[in-house]
Design a protein around this motif. Sequence first.
Motif, short mmCIF file in Angstrom:
data_model
loop_
_atom_site.label_atom_id
_atom_site.label_comp_id
_atom_site.label_asym_id
_atom_site.label_seq_id
_atom_site.Cartn_x
_atom_site.Cartn_y
_atom_site.Cartn_z
N CYS A 112 0.86 -1.17 0.00
CA CYS A 112 0.00 0.00 0.00
C CYS A 112 0.91 1.23 0.00
N CYS A 113 0.28 2.37 -0.23
CA CYS A 113 0.93 3.68 -0.34
C CYS A 113 2.24 3.79 0.45
N LEU A 114 3.31 4.20 -0.23
CA LEU A 114 4.62 4.32 0.41
C LEU A 114 4.89 5.74 0.90
N GLY A 115 3.93 6.65 0.73
CA GLY A 115 4.15 8.04 1.15
C GLY A 115 5.07 8.77 0.18
N CYS A 129 3.70 9.94 -2.92
CA CYS A 129 2.63 10.18 -3.90
C CYS A 129 3.01 11.25 -4.93
N GLY A 130 3.83 12.20 -4.53
CA GLY A 130 4.26 13.24 -5.47
C GLY A 130 5.29 12.73 -6.45
N LEU A 183 13.94 4.27 -1.23
CA LEU A 183 12.82 4.66 -2.08
C LEU A 183 13.28 5.01 -3.49
#
Lengths: 158, 424
Positions: free
Chosen positions: A123-126, A128-129, A140
Amino acid sequence: MNELLPQPEHDHFRAKAAASEHPRELIIDLLRAIQEHHGWVPDEGVELTAEILGLSPLQVEEIATFYDKIFRRPVGRKVIHYCDSICCWATGGEQVAAHLQQKLGIGPGETTADGAFTLLPSCCLGACGDAPAMMIELKLYGRLTPEKIDAALEKEKD
Amino acid sequence: MNDYPQILFKNRRPGETVFLDGFRQTGGYQGLEKAIRAMTPLEVRETVKRSGLRGRGGAGFSTGLKWSFFPADQPGDKYLVCNCDEMEPGTYKDRQLLMADPHQLIEGVILSAWALQVSEAYIFIRYAYEQEARNLERAIAEAKDAGYLGTDILDSGWSLRIHVHRSAGRYILGEETAQLNGIEGVRPNPRSKPPFPAVKGLWGRPTTVNNVETLADVPHIITGGAEWFKNLARNGDGAGTKLFGLSGHMERTECFELPVGIPLREVIFDVGGGIRGGREFKACLPGGASTPYLTREHLDVAMDFDTLEAVGSRFGTAGVTAFDNDTCMVAVTLNLIRFFARESCGWCTPCRDGLSFIQWLLEEIEAGRGNMEQIEMLKHQRRNITGRSFCALAEGAMGPLDGLLRLFEDELEDHVRKGRCPFQ
């Protein structure tokens, strides 16, 4: 990576547990430390955690199986977490997943034959940008293209 | 782009992290000094209440009101927990703050802990934010060396310890009572409320849980005053600035500090540079995965809690994810529901079974195998789940489903009539 936990860390956690009013709060730290050294958390890791913190193995197991970043099964030397949440999906996340699978020759949840990588959707890895994004271990990688994915895999292969 | 006042992001430079020296050069720790030397804890809490600050983690509850339920004067162990789980898809703002200027949070935690008269604080941080956790640990060590943290802080006789708790995944840990279980080391299903954490939180003791950005705002409110903070907002009822994380199909998908109350049009077309490739704006999530969609008809709405609730959505975390005209909203909603279904902790039936069922219905419709009856079943599920789940996770999942059924029912019907996704 056969060792569950090196002696200094072993001693560190025992001392910390003895000094703590609530030793149980160390459970995630301890499971993560075992995973760091052993690659994943085997039954013996659950039992060791229980013994150090004065818990039953079941009390540790219900934590170990809850969190998706604690592995109770063997994984490759590095774990790839590719994001399949909305911002990455909207910017080509499905192509990222397809490229990773094709390049590594494995499906989600599988490990390459040489044991180098395990591929997991996340799920979302933070990030998003910087979508679409993936993490290899804790590093990352954002704004992914097929070329950037190939370069990352080459760099992380050991 | 306008010159927006920068409060939390004033020290933010690309690729740089500001630590103690840089932070103090721009007024860092002056809020803490002012509070401890010239104010009482009650005065701090009252000032925060008057400032109109509302929780930045998504729920938007008045911070001052939340603190007023906290038994600050009660002796014995009490805790402050800072929620840095930040796992709501579309939300990446707290991370930007911790990469740019981690002392912003540390001063916020110390000042808030003093206002609540607690001696122990936890910062709960998600697995993926390892560099951010290290930044916090360095900032904590620096604050200790400088006398802002530890024993007898600024000669006040008051002491504080801050622990950094690294987690290991799962969205449910962002729910405050699940987070408390996570810190304690028990299985992190949410707890029943009441009792609320202010009465019975960590280890059964009074606890307050606040978001990173919320706590970072507190020192600025103390330095600048409640009126100043309130007036930073563009709309009359709003207060302060807000970190907006832009994502999806906008040209500039970055994080910006903008005034609360800024119209959606300005966020998307001015700050975000409009939609990529000259395409048209179709819809957006205004504040994370759990907030109902906004469309072109909402472009002039002020981005704030009450104004967005009035049009059937929520401000949430202000993570704005935009979609262009070629995007299938059934597919968007399916992606979001898959996320919620997978992240359900499985504790209660509406969430565990209901979300999987909704996922199946949307998969059928998106694949062109759906029928009109299944659209009615979606509405039935929405009614069954809303207000009936154990915690806010399934309730949040109903946000995008509600938006789909309310704003894009024609798209659902189009899938059924054509027997395929019209966008493919």
